[in-house]
Design a protein around this motif. Structure first.
Motif, mmCIF file in Angstrom:
data_model
loop_
_atom_site.group_PDB
_atom_site.id
_atom_site.type_symbol
_atom_site.label_atom_id
_atom_site.label_comp_id
_atom_site.label_asym_id
_atom_site.label_seq_id
_atom_site.Cartn_x
_atom_site.Cartn_y
_atom_site.Cartn_z
ATOM 1 N N PRO A 122 2.554 3.074 -2.841
ATOM 2 C CA PRO A 122 2.679 3.323 -4.370
ATOM 3 C C PRO A 122 3.823 4.469 -4.495
ATOM 4 O O PRO A 122 3.912 5.053 -3.653
ATOM 5 C CB PRO A 122 1.287 3.693 -4.974
ATOM 6 C CG PRO A 122 0.671 4.305 -4.214
ATOM 7 C CD PRO A 122 0.968 3.620 -2.536
ATOM 8 N N SER A 123 4.458 4.400 -5.647
ATOM 9 C CA SER A 123 5.587 5.279 -5.886
ATOM 10 C C SER A 123 5.629 5.520 -7.404
ATOM 11 O O SER A 123 5.775 4.660 -7.971
ATOM 12 C CB SER A 123 7.033 5.141 -5.231
ATOM 13 O OG SER A 123 7.889 5.988 -5.487
ATOM 14 N N SER A 124 5.847 6.796 -7.846
ATOM 15 C CA SER A 124 6.123 6.871 -9.276
ATOM 16 C C SER A 124 7.496 7.151 -9.757
ATOM 17 O O SER A 124 7.720 7.112 -10.812
ATOM 18 C CB SER A 124 5.180 8.266 -9.795
ATOM 19 O OG SER A 124 5.685 9.463 -8.785
ATOM 20 N N THR A 166 4.392 1.092 -14.500
ATOM 21 C CA THR A 166 5.239 1.417 -13.347
ATOM 22 C C THR A 166 6.527 1.464 -13.725
ATOM 23 O O THR A 166 6.911 0.848 -14.527
ATOM 24 C CB THR A 166 4.925 0.560 -12.225
ATOM 25 O OG1 THR A 166 5.497 1.066 -11.060
ATOM 26 C CG2 THR A 166 5.559 -0.784 -12.478
ATOM 27 N N LEU A 226 -0.440 -2.185 -8.768
ATOM 28 C CA LEU A 226 -0.462 -1.480 -7.258
ATOM 29 C C LEU A 226 0.391 -0.091 -7.292
ATOM 30 O O LEU A 226 0.640 0.757 -6.270
ATOM 31 C CB LEU A 226 0.205 -2.370 -6.209
ATOM 32 C CG LEU A 226 -0.678 -3.644 -5.911
ATOM 33 C CD1 LEU A 226 0.187 -4.377 -4.993
ATOM 34 C CD2 LEU A 226 -1.911 -3.177 -5.433
ATOM 35 N N GLY A 227 0.939 0.035 -8.538
ATOM 36 C CA GLY A 227 1.746 1.410 -8.820
ATOM 37 C C GLY A 227 3.086 1.404 -7.885
ATOM 38 O O GLY A 227 3.862 2.555 -7.416
ATOM 39 N N ILE A 228 3.874 0.142 -8.007
ATOM 40 C CA ILE A 228 5.112 0.082 -7.084
ATOM 41 C C ILE A 228 6.119 -0.253 -7.982
ATOM 42 O O ILE A 228 6.074 -1.148 -9.129
ATOM 43 C CB ILE A 228 5.009 -1.156 -6.191
ATOM 44 C CG1 ILE A 228 3.778 -0.789 -5.064
ATOM 45 C CG2 ILE A 228 6.251 -1.446 -5.617
ATOM 46 C CD1 ILE A 228 3.493 -2.106 -3.898
ATOM 47 N N THR A 239 0.802 -1.151 0.026
ATOM 48 C CA THR A 239 -0.090 -0.067 -0.029
ATOM 49 C C THR A 239 0.684 1.333 -0.029
ATOM 50 O O THR A 239 0.499 2.401 0.441
ATOM 51 C CB THR A 239 -0.978 0.211 1.078
ATOM 52 O OG1 THR A 239 -0.179 -0.085 2.481
ATOM 53 C CG2 THR A 239 -1.908 -1.203 1.023
#
Length: 264
Positions: A40-42, A182, A142-144, A38
């Motif tokens: 996420p990071s861009s 991602t 999950l945007g990881i 939980t």
């Protein structure tokens, strides 16, 4: 009937489950996974520092020898140095697992979550590629960000690997990496041989260590295809331009990573 086939341990071995967790560890395990999944990071994951030699190989064959050395650091050492803690993901959900050839999971790196898929220096099995594809797609949802470590002489090509769908498994990982939104970061830490290595490579963010080489084909196989004698394997390695510095000059990798500050 085989009663053992219906146990939780058998499901892990068959790639249908990630792990067997004792009841007393359920609370901590669930909390760890919820925290990891939980965040996420861009921003792309930075490539790890090199753990081995700092000087560059003089020839192509020298690069191959370094990458094949049993004494250089492998994936587990890189993951231990990169993450403060990590949780393992295992199994392809299709009946197989490759725990000795592909290490997958999520870990803590400098306060954020990074997913990882790391080859261990062996010929990667089809289940390993499918597990890595599963990892990339989960991290993408999950945007990881994802870190991949390339280290294989190539995909396993024995009869059992063919029966297990080696070609489609490698192709599926290519597709997962190409479609991921991602950010992906790749570090070639050893052998980068053939499509079995290329499948894990980030299209625009691949790096190399001084103890690595990266090529669509190994020098021995290239010489054989060209019908050259064994004495021509070394010059063939030079002609392939597979040294880390060659890869930078050709634009195949973004750069060569150095050793960390604690190593100087």
């Amino acid at each position: 009937a085989d009663p053992a086939a219906y146990t939780a341990e058998a499901q892990v071995a068959a790639g249908a489950a990630d792990a067997v967790v004792p009841p007393e560890e359920l609370r901590a395990t669930l909390g760890r996974w919820l925290r990891l999944l939980t965040r996420p990071s861009s921003d792309p994951a930075p490539p790890p520092y090199a753990l081995g030699a700092a000087d560059l190989p003089a020839t192509g064959w020298d690069a191959v020898g370094r990458a094949r050395s049993p004494h250089r650091p492998r994936a587990a050492a890189y993951l231990d140095a990169y993450f403060t803690s990590r949780a393992t993901l295992s199994g392809d959900r299709c009946g197989g697992a490759d725990p000795d050839g592909m290490l997958c999971g999520f870990g803590d790196h400098e306060g954020r979550t990074v997913a990882y898929a790391a080859q261990t220096g062996t010929a990667t099995r089809p289940a390993g590629y499918r597990t890595a594809a599963r990892l990339v797609r989960l991290a993408d949802r999950l945007g990881i960000p994802v870190l991949t470590l390339v280290d294989t002489p190539g995909a396993a090509n024995d009869a059992e690997a063919e029966r297990q769908g080696a070609g489609p498994a490698v192709a599926d990982l290519f597709a997962a990496v190409a479609a991921a939104r991602t950010p992906l970061t790749t570090l070639v830490i050893g052998e980068g041989g053939s499509g079995g290595a290329l499948a894990l490579a980030a299209p625009d963010n691949t790096w190399a260590t001084p103890e690595s080489y990266f090529s669509v084909i190994a020098p021995e196989l290239a010489a054989a295809i060209l019908k050259r004698p064994p004495s021509d394997i070394r010059p063939t390695a030079d002609a392939l331009r597979i040294r880390p510095q060659d890869l930078v000059e050709l634009g195949v990798v973004r750069g060569i990573v150095g050793r960390g500050p604690e190593s100087t």
